[in-house]
Design a protein around this motif. Structure first.
Motif, mmCIF file in Angstrom:
data_model
loop_
_atom_site.group_PDB
_atom_site.id
_atom_site.type_symbol
_atom_site.label_atom_id
_atom_site.label_comp_id
_atom_site.label_asym_id
_atom_site.label_seq_id
_atom_site.Cartn_x
_atom_site.Cartn_y
_atom_site.Cartn_z
ATOM 1 N N LYS A 6 0.848 -1.189 0.000
ATOM 2 C CA LYS A 6 0.000 0.000 0.000
ATOM 3 C C LYS A 6 0.885 1.241 0.000
ATOM 4 O O LYS A 6 2.016 1.211 0.476
ATOM 5 C CB LYS A 6 -0.891 0.029 1.237
ATOM 6 N N TRP A 7 0.322 2.321 -0.540
ATOM 7 C CA TRP A 7 1.017 3.601 -0.558
ATOM 8 C C TRP A 7 0.112 4.668 0.021
ATOM 9 O O TRP A 7 -1.106 4.551 -0.021
ATOM 10 C CB TRP A 7 1.384 3.988 -1.990
ATOM 11 N N ASP A 8 0.732 5.718 0.548
ATOM 12 C CA ASP A 8 -0.041 6.875 1.003
ATOM 13 C C ASP A 8 -0.493 7.711 -0.189
ATOM 14 O O ASP A 8 -1.622 8.185 -0.224
ATOM 15 C CB ASP A 8 0.802 7.741 1.947
ATOM 16 N N PHE A 34 6.089 9.320 4.640
ATOM 17 C CA PHE A 34 5.026 8.807 3.792
ATOM 18 C C PHE A 34 5.621 7.879 2.738
ATOM 19 O O PHE A 34 6.817 7.907 2.463
ATOM 20 C CB PHE A 34 4.265 9.951 3.111
ATOM 21 N N CYS A 36 5.210 6.863 -1.239
ATOM 22 C CA CYS A 36 4.614 7.310 -2.500
ATOM 23 C C CYS A 36 4.827 6.287 -3.600
ATOM 24 O O CYS A 36 5.918 5.735 -3.741
ATOM 25 C CB CYS A 36 5.258 8.622 -2.951
ATOM 26 N N SER A 60 -3.412 3.108 -3.233
ATOM 27 C CA SER A 60 -2.945 4.368 -2.656
ATOM 28 C C SER A 60 -4.115 5.084 -1.998
ATOM 29 O O SER A 60 -5.220 5.105 -2.530
ATOM 30 C CB SER A 60 -2.330 5.260 -3.741
ATOM 31 N N ARG A 61 -3.848 5.664 -0.830
ATOM 32 C CA ARG A 61 -4.899 6.390 -0.112
ATOM 33 C C ARG A 61 -5.333 7.651 -0.853
ATOM 34 O O ARG A 61 -6.505 8.003 -0.862
ATOM 35 C CB ARG A 61 -4.402 6.788 1.273
ATOM 36 N N VAL A 137 -4.064 15.486 4.682
ATOM 37 C CA VAL A 137 -4.181 14.065 5.029
ATOM 38 C C VAL A 137 -4.402 13.837 6.510
ATOM 39 O O VAL A 137 -4.844 12.765 6.907
ATOM 40 C CB VAL A 137 -2.985 13.221 4.524
#
Length: 142
Positions: A6-8, A34, A36, A60-61, A137
């Motif tokens: 997962k990525w931010d 974070f 990316c 990604s969020r 965020v």
């Protein structure tokens, strides 16, 4: 591909904006802790580009969309924007627009809906953009 990865942030940009804006932004966000998804770090020789991008987008969020003249000229970048917009149907804020050497009128002429979003401008530098993204965020999504 690793289903747990997962990525931010997913950073969508035109190739021409990579060195000046996208990569410095990615590196600055990574330095803040974070994670990316950024094309230069995520893709390896032989990867299927569209499948890799779809994978990064879906995990990604947030999607940082660096909107520039070059970005708007590339119709295929619209796919990234559409994928992110689809995720917002549930009412979650996902798209974080960053205007790079663009004004309201230029963005509006391309997409009134995109121009209606509060964007962060690169005029004040990457550090300012990172500060503003971090503020966003930390807010509850929605």
């Amino acid at each position: 591909m690793d289903d747990k990865k997962k990525w931010d942030f997913f950073i969508s940009h035109a190739f021409e904006d990579a060195r000046e804006t996208a990569k410095p932004l990615c590196d600055a966000l990574n330095a803040q802790g974070f994670i990316c998804w950024y094309v230069d770090y995520a893709l390896k020789a032989g990867d299927n580009m569209r499948a890799s991008i779809d994978y990064g987008l879906s995990r990604s969020r947030f999607g940082i969309v660096i909107v520039s003249k070059q970005f708007l000229e590339k119709r295929w970048k619209q796919n990234d924007l559409n994928d992110l917009a689809t995720r917002e149907v549930e009412g979650k804020r996902v798209i974080l627009p960053v205007w790079h050497k663009m004004g309201f009128r230029e963005v509006y002429d391309y997409s009134p809906i995109l121009a209606d979003r509060v964007a962060i401008s690169t005029e004040r530098g990457v550090d300012y953009v990172v500060k503003r993204i971090i503020e966003v965020v930390k807010l509850p999504c929605g």
